[in-house]
Motif scaffolding. Structure first.
Motif, PDB file in Angstrom:
ATOM      1  N   TYR A   1       0.832  -1.203   0.000  1.00  0.00           N
ATOM      2  CA  TYR A   1       0.000   0.000   0.000  1.00  0.00           C
ATOM      3  C   TYR A   1       0.865   1.251   0.000  1.00  0.00           C
ATOM      4  O   TYR A   1       1.776   1.398   0.815  1.00  0.00           O
ATOM      5  CB  TYR A   1      -0.913   0.001   1.233  1.00  0.00           C
ATOM      6  N   ASP A   2       0.579   2.161  -0.929  1.00  0.00           N
ATOM      7  CA  ASP A   2       1.331   3.416  -1.030  1.00  0.00           C
ATOM      8  C   ASP A   2       0.368   4.538  -1.394  1.00  0.00           C
ATOM      9  O   ASP A   2      -0.035   4.669  -2.553  1.00  0.00           O
ATOM     10  CB  ASP A   2       2.429   3.294  -2.088  1.00  0.00           C
TER      11      ASP A   2
ATOM     12  N   LYS B   1     -18.689  -7.119   1.169  1.00  0.00           N
ATOM     13  CA  LYS B   1     -17.882  -5.959   0.812  1.00  0.00           C
ATOM     14  C   LYS B   1     -16.507  -6.107   1.444  1.00  0.00           C
ATOM     15  O   LYS B   1     -16.388  -6.354   2.642  1.00  0.00           O
ATOM     16  CB  LYS B   1     -18.553  -4.663   1.270  1.00  0.00           C
ATOM     17  N   VAL B   2     -15.476  -5.926   0.613  1.00  0.00           N
ATOM     18  CA  VAL B   2     -14.113  -6.119   1.089  1.00  0.00           C
ATOM     19  C   VAL B   2     -13.212  -5.035   0.519  1.00  0.00           C
ATOM     20  O   VAL B   2     -13.468  -4.503  -0.567  1.00  0.00           O
ATOM     21  CB  VAL B   2     -13.561  -7.511   0.690  1.00  0.00           C
ATOM     22  N   THR B   3     -12.161  -4.694   1.242  1.00  0.00           N
ATOM     23  CA  THR B   3     -11.149  -3.775   0.718  1.00  0.00           C
ATOM     24  C   THR B   3      -9.770  -4.356   0.991  1.00  0.00           C
ATOM     25  O   THR B   3      -9.428  -4.644   2.146  1.00  0.00           O
ATOM     26  CB  THR B   3     -11.289  -2.363   1.321  1.00  0.00           C
TER      27      THR B   3
ATOM     28  N   GLY C   1     -11.544   2.888  -2.512  1.00  0.00           N
ATOM     29  CA  GLY C   1     -11.993   1.753  -3.308  1.00  0.00           C
ATOM     30  C   GLY C   1     -12.258   0.505  -2.493  1.00  0.00           C
ATOM     31  O   GLY C   1     -11.487   0.148  -1.608  1.00  0.00           O
ATOM     32  N   TYR C   2     -13.378  -0.140  -2.783  1.00  0.00           N
ATOM     33  CA  TYR C   2     -13.675  -1.442  -2.200  1.00  0.00           C
ATOM     34  C   TYR C   2     -14.306  -2.330  -3.270  1.00  0.00           C
ATOM     35  O   TYR C   2     -14.542  -1.893  -4.406  1.00  0.00           O
ATOM     36  CB  TYR C   2     -14.571  -1.320  -0.965  1.00  0.00           C
TER      37      TYR C   2
ATOM     38  N   PHE D   1      -2.456   2.175  -4.198  1.00  0.00           N
ATOM     39  CA  PHE D   1      -3.340   2.588  -3.113  1.00  0.00           C
ATOM     40  C   PHE D   1      -4.679   1.893  -3.293  1.00  0.00           C
ATOM     41  O   PHE D   1      -4.794   0.947  -4.071  1.00  0.00           O
ATOM     42  CB  PHE D   1      -3.432   4.119  -3.032  1.00  0.00           C
ATOM     43  N   CYS D   2      -5.690   2.316  -2.546  1.00  0.00           N
ATOM     44  CA  CYS D   2      -6.918   1.527  -2.468  1.00  0.00           C
ATOM     45  C   CYS D   2      -7.622   1.346  -3.811  1.00  0.00           C
ATOM     46  O   CYS D   2      -8.173   0.275  -4.080  1.00  0.00           O
ATOM     47  CB  CYS D   2      -7.875   2.135  -1.450  1.00  0.00           C
ATOM     48  N   VAL D   3      -7.608   2.357  -4.666  1.00  0.00           N
ATOM     49  CA  VAL D   3      -8.354   2.267  -5.917  1.00  0.00           C
ATOM     50  C   VAL D   3      -7.744   1.240  -6.879  1.00  0.00           C
ATOM     51  O   VAL D   3      -8.445   0.334  -7.346  1.00  0.00           O
ATOM     52  CB  VAL D   3      -8.487   3.655  -6.583  1.00  0.00           C
TER      53      VAL D   3
END
Length: 238
Positions: free
Chosen positions: A64-65, A148-150, A136-137, A88-90
């Protein structure tokens, strides 16, 4: 194939099985990533076992960055993300959705605005806010039930910052980093933007540029330095 701007009107799992422009689950890169993640499973493994393995592979396979992010649309294709070491999350949500679809598991992209109550000083300075837009998930379906998960925060990062890692067990959501290991408030969802078959890329890039101009400038300088390019305008998001 649906376009990136098509937000689905309902949460029907059959609407989230096919490849899309950015969730390109039919690409060789995504299929290779998926096969590698599932290589130790038995040929008759359940979809639940596959989903757990894919969640783990994306969560821990890409570090993760939040400081660096793609400045152009192509960087948000799952086929490109699958070859990356960080994200990152997206991007990580895009890759997970693509891998799940490649494995025959319905998976939608979800976006929400969240507040991070334990932001680092450096990131807070660059963002100039504690609001993360378009967090983002993924929503996936297993045996008629949705979860639902991330996969954003890798386990190593969680351990280093004292955050409880998210674990998907195939029986419940893995969505909220609500508290850290000291029970301090960590993440709060304040606005759910809904489910999408693909990332609404133009709106996403435009909103990111408007919301985080300082972080945008940081990444423009980073890309220019890495490529030895002086004219950073060519890297601007549309």
């Amino acid at each position: 194939m649906m376009t990136a701007t098509d937000k689905m009107p309902s949460a029907r799992p059959e609407d989230y099985l096919s490849a899309a422009e950015y969730v390109d689950s039919d690409s060789p890169e995504v299929r290779d990533f998926t096969a590698a993640a599932l290589r130790n499973l038995a040929p008759d493994a359940s979809d639940t076992d596959k989903a757990i393995c894919l969640f783990d592979a994306v969560r821990d396979g890409l570090r993760y960055d939040p400081f660096t992010f793609p400045l152009t649309a192509d960087g948000y294709r799952a086929s490109v993300i699958a070859k990356s070491e960080t994200g990152f999350c997206v991007p990580k949500a895009i890759l997970l959705a693509a891998c799940l679809r490649a494995a025959g598991i319905p998976a939608a992209l979800g976006f929400a605005d969240v507040r991070n109550h334990l932001n680092t000083p450096k990131l807070a300075n660059l963002m100039e806010t504690d609001l993360f837009i378009y967090h983002g998930y993924v929503q996936l379906w297993l045996d008629g039930k949705s979860y639902k998960v991330t996969p954003a925060f890798n386990t190593e990062l969680c351990d280093r910052f004292g955050v409880k890692p998210l674990v998907f067990d195939g029986k419940s959501d893995a969505l909220f980093h609500e508290f850290n290991k000291s029970d301090q408030r960590h993440m709060e969802y304040v606005n759910d933007r809904g489910l999408f078959q693909d990332i609404p890329i133009d709106q996403f890039l435009s909103d990111f540029k408007k919301t985080y101009p300082k972080l945008e400038a940081y990444n423009l300088e980073r890309v220019a330095t890495e490529n030895g390019v002086k004219d950073t305008d060519k890297f601007s998001a549309p």
